[in-house]
Design a protein around this motif. Structure first.
Motif, short mmCIF file in Angstrom:
data_model
loop_
_atom_site.label_atom_id
_atom_site.label_comp_id
_atom_site.label_asym_id
_atom_site.label_seq_id
_atom_site.Cartn_x
_atom_site.Cartn_y
_atom_site.Cartn_z
N LEU A 26 0.83 -1.21 0.00
CA LEU A 26 0.00 0.00 0.00
C LEU A 26 0.86 1.26 0.00
O LEU A 26 0.60 2.21 -0.74
CB LEU A 26 -0.93 0.00 1.22
N PHE A 27 1.90 1.27 0.84
CA PHE A 27 2.77 2.44 0.89
C PHE A 27 3.51 2.64 -0.43
O PHE A 27 3.68 3.78 -0.90
CB PHE A 27 3.77 2.30 2.03
N ALA A 28 3.94 1.53 -1.03
CA ALA A 28 4.64 1.64 -2.32
C ALA A 28 3.70 2.19 -3.38
O ALA A 28 4.09 3.01 -4.22
CB ALA A 28 5.19 0.28 -2.74
N THR A 29 2.44 1.74 -3.38
CA THR A 29 1.45 2.24 -4.34
C THR A 29 1.21 3.74 -4.16
O THR A 29 1.11 4.50 -5.12
CB THR A 29 0.14 1.47 -4.19
N MET A 30 1.10 4.18 -2.87
CA MET A 30 0.87 5.59 -2.60
C MET A 30 2.06 6.43 -3.06
O MET A 30 1.88 7.51 -3.64
CB MET A 30 0.62 5.78 -1.10
#
Length: 518
Positions: free
Chosen positions: A490-494
């Motif tokens: 999720l953090f990488a996507t954000m």
């Protein structure tokens, strides 16, 4: 062997409550004294005057205890039925009590027979209190009525019939003799004025009200019912200031500290919560063995008394702060004074040689130094070490595993020795700070002793429990790793969305890299 390096004891951070001034203050009580009563303790009330005795209402008796006595110094038992409440007058000389038969009785602390009896309620009386002028008594009962009694004439002055359900709690103002508060199972809290024939203020609590408390200034009112503790501003017409929901079951009692800066609430979830009256956050919590019905604090918070549903009265006394008057130690002259003289001054070329201090090894370090690995492990598995300082035991297990001799230290043990190892693992395996080391040790024990399972029922039971704990801990860690993986994705996507850029052509024909904000 002269260069042996002692085992470094690793310090683990303890995950728990933060140490604050409130934690130190409320933990400064002695081990509680347990007193067995004849039934559930429905009310506890401290005398406002020295020697600060307290009245305990349980079953059909009211016991008066001295602050430090474990046996009642006086008993009032002349009730036709169960007594539900008893409250001291402001001077500590009189006691008023309500019972299940609807009677309200007035007692003199120095006597035993009731001085006055007020008859008027038709059902159980659950709340009684003295007004600020000391000559009137307020009572509330299950017949939905609130009555005001005159003590000198033993007569009923007023009756209020505004509640539509049981009246289970109440209190009188400490400043105004005409004002008093009642709470009912009809979910309302009402303020009555003896100068009028009806209530002057009413607030909706939303749950059956079990306890009410009026601050000494009279400006704030606290009500408890259901899982909620609510604070009302009386000067603003009963405006709700804050609603607290920190208990898991019904809140049954309220209490204010001597300074008025801390609010205490007791509940059926067996906990007493301490709130700050400025932020209304929980600053401390007490745990008890049974559901709590009543709670009281002595003068200067010297004693806290809690009554429970199982008839146990828990009494905690504050630890005495006796200051030791240490005599000033006479300093003897240094050795160099005798050699060089009293007035000798250090010269620039003088070299100061310190005497080396000899460091003594711990007993487990001595065993490790001489390769007595099993004895070193046995020494740190003693209850005095394994319970009080488990980090030392874990550090030795870690050191043995580093040396590659942990399996040898664990093998060849009898029933008593292996039970001690299993007890330690079962007690500490679920702690995150010890889990990485102890899971490895548990797997080694399972590999060594699995072929001999069935020879001892005690060891078999603990062995199976250890297997279950290891499997659960491994499952927890696997789920945690999966959760961390999802969070990383999720953090990488954000980050990818925030950093997305495209090429756009400017007016001069050259491409320009522009960042698109998500």
């Amino acid at each position: 062997m002269a260069g042996y390096k002692p085992v470094a004891i690793q310090t683990y951070p303890i995950l728990g409550e933060k140490i604050t001034q409130d934690t130190l203050y409320w933990n400064n009580y002695k081990t509680p004294v347990q007193i067995k009563e004849f039934g559930a303790v429905s009310k506890v009330d401290f005398s406002p005057q020295p020697p600060y005795n307290y009245a305990v209402t349980a079953s059909s008796r009211i016991h008066i205890y001295g602050r430090y006595s474990q046996e009642p110094i006086k008993t009032f038992s002349r009730f036709k039925d169960t007594a539900y409440c008893a409250t001291f007058r402001q001077d500590g000389r009189l006691l008023v009590a309500g019972s299940e038969d609807g009677g309200v009785q007035l007692f003199d602390i120095s006597g035993r027979a009731p001085l006055r009896q007020f008859e008027g309620h038709t059902k159980a009386v659950h709340t009684v209190d003295f007004t600020a002028d000391k000559y009137h008594v307020v009572s509330g009962a299950d017949d939905y009525t609130v009555k005001l009694w005159d003590i000198p004439n033993s007569k009923e002055i007023l009756t209020f019939k505004e509640h539509s359900d049981y009246v289970r709690c109440g209190c009188a103002s400490k400043l105004n003799p005409d004002l008093f508060i009642t709470g009912s199972y009809d979910h309302t809290v009402k303020m009555f004025d003896a100068r009028t024939s009806k209530s002057v203020l009413s607030v909706e609590h939303g749950q059956p009200v079990e306890s009410v408390l009026l601050f000494p200034s009279g400006g704030l009112l606290v009500s408890a019912g259901g899982r909620y503790v609510k604070v009302w501003d009386m000067l603003k017409g009963g405006q709700l200031l804050v609603s607290l929901k920190n208990h898991h079951k019904t809140v049954t009692c309220l209490c204010l500290s001597s300074s008025g800066q801390r609010l205490l609430s007791g509940s059926l979830d067996r906990k007493v919560k301490v709130y700050s009256t400025t932020s209304y956050k929980v600053v401390h919590s007490f745990d008890y063995a049974a559901s709590i019905l009543s709670l009281a604090l002595a003068h200067e918070d010297e004693t806290i008394v809690v009554g429970m549903t199982n008839g146990i009265l828990s009494v905690k006394h504050r630890k005495s702060e006796a200051k030791k008057e240490s005599l000033p130690r006479r300093r003897r002259p240094a050795y160099r004074t005798f050699i060089k003289g009293k007035n000798y001054m250090k010269q620039r070329d003088d070299i100061l040689i310190n005497r080396p201090t000899k460091k003594h090894l711990e007993l487990y370090d001595r065993d490790l130094k001489h390769f007595r690995i099993s004895k070193a492990l046995d020494r740190v598995l003693e209850p005095t070490c394994a319970i009080k300082t488990p980090e030392i035991t874990v550090s030795i297990i870690k050191e043995l595993n580093r040396r590659g001799v942990l399996a040898n230290a664990l093998a060849g043990r009898d029933e008593k020795e292996i039970s001690r190892v299993l007890n330690f693992l079962i007690r500490n395996l679920s702690q995150p700070r010890f889990a990485p080391v102890l899971i490895n040790a548990a797997e080694i024990i399972i590999d060594i002793y699995l072929p001999v399972i069935g020879q001892s029922p005690v060891v078999d039971k603990k062995f199976l429990l250890l297997q279950v704990l290891v499997e659960k801990e491994i499952d927890y860690q696997r789920e945690l790793l999966e959760t961390l993986g999802m969070m990383d994705m999720l953090f990488a996507t954000m980050r990818g969305k925030e950093g997305t850029s495209v090429l756009e052509h400017t007016s001069d024909g050259f491409p320009e890299n522009k960042k698109i904000e998500s």
